[in-house]
Write a protein that holds these residues in place. Structure first.
Motif, PDB file in Angstrom:
ATOM      1  N   TYR A   1       0.952  -1.285  -0.113  1.00  8.36           N
ATOM      2  CA  TYR A   1      -0.003  -0.066  -0.071  1.00  8.36           C
ATOM      3  C   TYR A   1       0.884   1.274  -0.115  1.00  8.36           C
ATOM      4  O   TYR A   1       0.536   2.367  -0.769  1.00  8.36           O
ATOM      5  CB  TYR A   1      -0.925  -0.106   1.339  1.00  8.36           C
TER       6      TYR A   1
ATOM      7  N   PHE B   1      -0.499   3.213  10.754  1.00 10.09           N
ATOM      8  CA  PHE B   1       0.163   2.885   9.382  1.00 10.09           C
ATOM      9  C   PHE B   1       1.432   3.460   9.488  1.00 10.09           C
ATOM     10  O   PHE B   1       1.487   4.444   8.723  1.00 10.09           O
ATOM     11  CB  PHE B   1      -0.894   3.254   8.347  1.00 10.09           C
TER      12      PHE B   1
ATOM     13  N   MET C   1       0.998   5.958   5.801  1.00 10.86           N
ATOM     14  CA  MET C   1       0.642   7.263   5.920  1.00 10.86           C
ATOM     15  C   MET C   1       1.702   8.293   5.593  1.00 10.86           C
ATOM     16  O   MET C   1       1.595   9.568   5.261  1.00 10.86           O
ATOM     17  CB  MET C   1      -0.016   7.508   7.373  1.00 10.86           C
TER      18      MET C   1
ATOM     19  N   CYS D   1      -9.000   4.587  11.363  1.00 11.62           N
ATOM     20  CA  CYS D   1      -9.777   5.608  11.191  1.00 11.62           C
ATOM     21  C   CYS D   1     -11.009   5.424  10.536  1.00 11.62           C
ATOM     22  O   CYS D   1     -12.120   6.070  10.387  1.00 11.62           O
ATOM     23  CB  CYS D   1      -9.146   7.096  10.904  1.00 11.62           C
ATOM     24  N   VAL D   2     -10.876   4.494   9.438  1.00 12.50           N
ATOM     25  CA  VAL D   2     -12.156   3.992   8.684  1.00 12.50           C
ATOM     26  C   VAL D   2     -12.824   2.825   9.182  1.00 12.50           C
ATOM     27  O   VAL D   2     -13.408   2.136   8.387  1.00 12.50           O
ATOM     28  CB  VAL D   2     -11.634   4.047   7.167  1.00 12.50           C
TER      29      VAL D   2
ATOM     30  N   SER E   1      -9.710   1.779   0.784  1.00 12.71           N
ATOM     31  CA  SER E   1      -8.647   2.614   0.713  1.00 12.71           C
ATOM     32  C   SER E   1      -7.729   2.140  -0.410  1.00 12.71           C
ATOM     33  O   SER E   1      -7.571   0.615  -0.559  1.00 12.71           O
ATOM     34  CB  SER E   1      -7.664   2.354   1.961  1.00 12.71           C
TER      35      SER E   1
ATOM     36  N   PHE F   1      -8.823  10.207  -0.400  1.00 15.07           N
ATOM     37  CA  PHE F   1      -9.120   9.735   0.927  1.00 15.07           C
ATOM     38  C   PHE F   1      -9.318  10.876   1.820  1.00 15.07           C
ATOM     39  O   PHE F   1      -8.302  11.772   1.703  1.00 15.07           O
ATOM     40  CB  PHE F   1      -7.852   8.823   1.488  1.00 15.07           C
TER      41      PHE F   1
END
Ligand code: SIN
Length: 492
Positions: free
Chosen positions: A115, A161, A165, A292-293, A449, A455
């Motif tokens: 990711y 993350f 992030m 957070c999601v 995501s 986002f």
């Protein structure tokens, strides 16, 4: 081009140090420690940096900016592609480092490295597509709009993350021609340091990407108040985001805030039950509920409620909980004792107000910071877990009767980051897509995501967007250039 310096595995310890201007800073003798939350053992001791280091880092960004912003976009893109290659080349080491400091299962950590790398590649590609425009303003004038890098960027990233992030902020900033000083969370700085070392190896010049950690308030204060910093970007809690935004106001910095959520996940009677259960698990239990999601409130229509609760609880009860570095696991520890206590408090409060535990509900024997994956039924809006992010492995089920009730419940919060809905009714799909007060909606899937997605949230969940083609705009300024034209013969 990537250099021939050793890969991470060969000198992993040396490559987990802060970096200012391409070098590890000395520090003043004070240190802080990094702990593996699965074992609570110390895994690294890091020089504790503060305001003076932050000022030096920002000054080195300002010096490096002069050359970096003038490079051809294609050159910056090639360097980012080399960074992408090195991240993937070191995927296994980076994943192990990430699990050691953060606790997520190794397979999830590998997924996070992919990711993280995906943002670097995406923005390497976007670097060459920073187009301007020409507006035919009037007969005697044309207006040209060009996009230029904002300048020096301050960034603060969270512990949940530790790799992705960072690249979601740093890759678009570098692609745009900005320079960055990053402060990762003190709980998980090692991945950030390793990524910065790989960036240097990839050809990112010294001073373009600095990483420091230690005295968080002191560093944060420099990054939000030093006039050299033109743009500040943060991912973390809403409370801290508000404070940092206020600090940025004194020098009127541009800000991006990716803050907390309280995501509803709505399951309607017409949903495919297997898809809904898998989606709820993917959303709720990713990173042991610490995103957070993550679905924070699971709203289930009466007709499907009992079958859904039973199927979800059966899957959750079978999770393998443990140290992510030892064998196959589905769930890891909470990040700190305070995080574990919050989960326990939310479960206690819910049970005290009438919820019933279907599975889990207690600490887990795997270690000091582990909690059993938990499913509760009978949740209601008065409970703490309805009003605050639990940030842990607890799935509370709220029963509802009809779509209007579900939508009202879903929107009844100051947060507006993500929402999920499971339904096969296309009319309902449109009503919800437009009616849910959030920045992102997942329909019939629990993972929204990716590098392709803008986002971000609305209401108190934040400002700005990360990822997608919009993500680079956060690091660009528009400049309007008005060009007078010579008189044209025969035209008055
Ligand atoms: C976050 O929890 O802050 C980010 C989660 C994601 O990128 O999916």
């Amino acid at each position: 081009m990537a250099s021939t310096r050793p890969s991470l595995a060969e000198d992993v310890v040396l490559r987990t140090t802060p970096i200012i201007d391409g070098l590890p800073p000395a520090g003043k003798g004070c240190v802080f420690t990094v702990t593996n939350p699965a074992t609570t053992q110390t895994i690294a001791t890091i020089p504790l940096l503060g305001a003076e280091a932050a000022e030096r880092a920002v000054a080195s960004n300002a010096a490096a900016l002069q050359e970096w912003r003038k490079r051809a976009a294609a050159e910056r893109a090639d360097i980012l592609l080399a960074w992408h290659g090195l991240i993937l080349q070191n995927r296994e080491d980076l994943a192990r480092l990430l699990t050691s400091e953060q606790g997520k299962p190794l397979n999830e950590a590998r997924g996070e490295i992919d990711y993280a790398a995906s943002f670097v590649r995406w923005f390497a590609e976007e670097a060459r597509r920073v187009y301007g425009e020409i507006i035919p303003a009037a007969r005697e004038r044309r207006v040209m709009v060009i996009k230029q890098p904002v300048g020096v960027v301050g960034a603060i990233t969270p512990w949940n993350f530790p790799a992705a992030m960072i690249t979601r902020k740093v890759a678009p900033a570098l692609a745009a021609g900005c320079t960055v000083t990053l402060k990762p969370a003190e709980l998980t700085p090692l991945s950030a340091f390793a990524l910065a070392h790989l960036a240097l190896d990839a050809g990112v010049p010294p001073g373009v990407f600095n990483v420091i950690a230690g005295d968080a308030p002191a560093i944060g204060s420099v990054l939000t108040s030093d006039p050299t910093v033109a743009k500040f970007t943060f991912t973390g809690s809403t409370a801290v985001g508000k404070l940092l935004t206020a600090q940025c106001a004194t020098t009127l910095k541009r800000v991006s805030m990716e803050l907390g959520g309280n995501a509803p996940l709505i399951v309607f009677d017409d949903a495919d039950i297997d898809t809904a259960v898998e989606g709820a698990i993917a959303s709720k239990f990713r990173n042991t509920g610490q995103t957070c999601v993550c679905a924070n409130r699971i709203l289930v229509q009466s007709g499907i409620h009992d079958r859904f609760a039973e199927a979800l609880a059966a899957r959750v009860a079978a999770f393998r909980v443990g140290n992510g570095l030892e064998g196959e696991t589905d769930q890891g520890p909470l990040i700190t004792a305070a995080a574990l206590q919050k989960v326990r408090d939310h479960v206690g409060d819910a049970v005290g107000r009438g919820a019933r535990i279907v599975t889990g509900g207690e600490r887990h024997e795997a270690g000091e910071l582990f909690h059993q994956p938990t499913v509760l039924i009978g949740a209601n809006p008065d409970m703490r877990l309805a009003q605050e992010e639990t940030f842990g492995p607890v799935a509370p089920l709220f029963r509802f009767a009809n779509e209007g009730e579900a939508l009202a419940l879903a929107n009844s919060t100051r947060s507006g980051l993500a929402a999920y809905a499971f339904t096969r009714d296309m009319d309902r799909f449109w009503r919800l897509a437009e009616g849910l007060e959030v920045g992102m909606v997942g329909f019939n899937n629990g993972i929204i995501s990716s590098e392709t997605v803008p986002f971000g949230g609305v209401k108190e969940s934040g400002l700005g967007r990360e990822g997608s083609r919009h993500g680079i705009d956060e690091f660009l300024e528009l400049k309007a250039i008005s060009l007078g034209l010579p008189p044209q013969p025969g035209i008055e």
